[in-house]
Design an enzyme around this catalytic site. Sequence first.
Site, PDB file in Angstrom:
ATOM      1  N   SER A 188      48.314  38.964  29.618  1.00  0.00           N
ATOM      2  CA  SER A 188      47.313  38.310  30.306  1.00  0.00           C
ATOM      3  C   SER A 188      47.684  37.100  30.971  1.00  0.00           C
ATOM      4  O   SER A 188      48.504  36.535  30.763  1.00  0.00           O
ATOM      5  CB  SER A 188      46.159  38.089  29.629  1.00  0.00           C
ATOM      6  OG  SER A 188      45.617  39.177  28.889  1.00  0.00           O
TER       7      SER A 188
HETATM    8  N1  SAM Z   1      46.675  40.209  24.184  1.00  0.00           N
HETATM    9  C1  SAM Z   1      47.678  40.868  25.005  1.00  0.00           C
HETATM   10  C2  SAM Z   1      48.925  39.907  25.514  1.00  0.00           C
HETATM   11  O1  SAM Z   1      48.812  38.719  25.097  1.00  0.00           O
HETATM   12  O2  SAM Z   1      49.943  40.166  25.996  1.00  0.00           O
HETATM   13  C3  SAM Z   1      47.080  41.436  26.317  1.00  0.00           C
HETATM   14  C4  SAM Z   1      47.680  42.895  26.784  1.00  0.00           C
HETATM   15  S1  SAM Z   1      46.639  43.865  27.827  1.00  0.00           S
HETATM   16  C5  SAM Z   1      45.699  42.790  28.784  1.00  0.00           C
HETATM   17  C6  SAM Z   1      45.561  44.680  26.820  1.00  0.00           C
HETATM   18  C7  SAM Z   1      46.143  45.660  25.934  1.00  0.00           C
HETATM   19  O3  SAM Z   1      45.184  46.261  25.122  1.00  0.00           O
HETATM   20  C8  SAM Z   1      47.308  46.768  26.158  1.00  0.00           C
HETATM   21  O4  SAM Z   1      48.344  46.336  25.482  1.00  0.00           O
HETATM   22  C9  SAM Z   1      46.772  47.943  25.646  1.00  0.00           C
HETATM   23  O5  SAM Z   1      47.475  48.990  25.502  1.00  0.00           O
HETATM   24  C10 SAM Z   1      45.747  47.580  24.606  1.00  0.00           C
HETATM   25  N2  SAM Z   1      44.594  48.414  24.342  1.00  0.00           N
HETATM   26  C11 SAM Z   1      43.881  49.052  25.113  1.00  0.00           C
HETATM   27  N3  SAM Z   1      42.836  49.792  24.572  1.00  0.00           N
HETATM   28  C12 SAM Z   1      42.971  49.520  23.140  1.00  0.00           C
HETATM   29  C13 SAM Z   1      42.168  50.056  22.042  1.00  0.00           C
HETATM   30  N4  SAM Z   1      41.541  50.820  22.035  1.00  0.00           N
HETATM   31  N5  SAM Z   1      42.719  49.421  20.832  1.00  0.00           N
HETATM   32  C14 SAM Z   1      43.671  48.566  20.784  1.00  0.00           C
HETATM   33  N6  SAM Z   1      44.604  48.063  21.931  1.00  0.00           N
HETATM   34  C15 SAM Z   1      44.086  48.610  23.101  1.00  0.00           C
END
Ligand code: SAM
Length: 218
Positions: free
Chosen positions: A66
Amino acid sequence: MTHEDNFRHQGLRRNLVLLLESKGIRDARVLAAIGKIPRHIFFETALVSHAYQDKAFPIGEGQTISQPYTVARQTELLDIKPGHKILEIGTGSGYQCSVLMELKATVYTIEYQPVLFYRTKKILPEILGYHPNFFLGDGSKGIPHFAPFDRILVTAGAPAIPQPLIDQLAPNGILVIPAGDNEKQEMIRIMKHSDGKITEERFGNFSFVPLKGAFGWT
Ligand code: SAM
C-alpha cells in the site's frame, strides 16, 4: 533485496515522513514508525529508488504494497494503544504489519495468497525481527477462534462490510475498512461502543486491490 539501511535510505525516509505530515498525518507515533521501518527492504534491489515515494507498488501475484499515506491514514484512524489485539486482513508484503508491531500491538495477520503468505512469514521475523501471528486463509470471515479483537484493519477493497468482522470486534473496538466498487472505495471506520451500539464514519476515497473470499468479490 538489500538488507542494508544506510544514510541515503534514512534521509529518504525522513523526507517521506515530512511529506506525510504535509498531507495531514498528525499521529506522532505513526510517523515515528514510518520513520523507523526500512521500507526498501520490501523491494527488489533494483527497485529501491521507488521505496520512499508515496505510492503503491507491485509485490507480485497481482498484489501491491500500500501507498505510505494509506498505511499512515488507516493506522491513524485505528487509534492503536500498546497491548491492543489487532487483526490485519491482507498481510501482503508485511509493511503495514510492521507499522502495527512498532505500535506495540499484538498482531494477528491473515493472507489469502499462499506465495505472499510464505514469503512474508519468513522475511518479517528473519530480517526485521517482527513476530506477529501469521495465518493463511480467507480473512473476510475474520478469525473467530481468536476473537474478539480491539482493532480490525482491512487492507483490500471490500464490496460491503463483512458482518463477521463487526461480530468479532471487542466492546470499544474499531474496524477500518475500504468499501465500495472494484475501482474506488470509501474509507470507513466502524466503532462498536461499550453498549454494543455500532456507529460509522467515512474518510474519503481510496483505491485498493479487491478483497477476495466469502465476504469479498469471489
Ligand atoms: N497490508 C499489505 C502491505 O502492507 O503490503 C497490503 C497488501 S495489498 C494492498 C492487499 C492484500 O490483501 C493482498 O496481499 C491480498 O492477497 C490480500 N487479500 C485479499 N483478499 C484477502 C482475504 N480475503 N483474506 C486475506 N487477505 C486477502
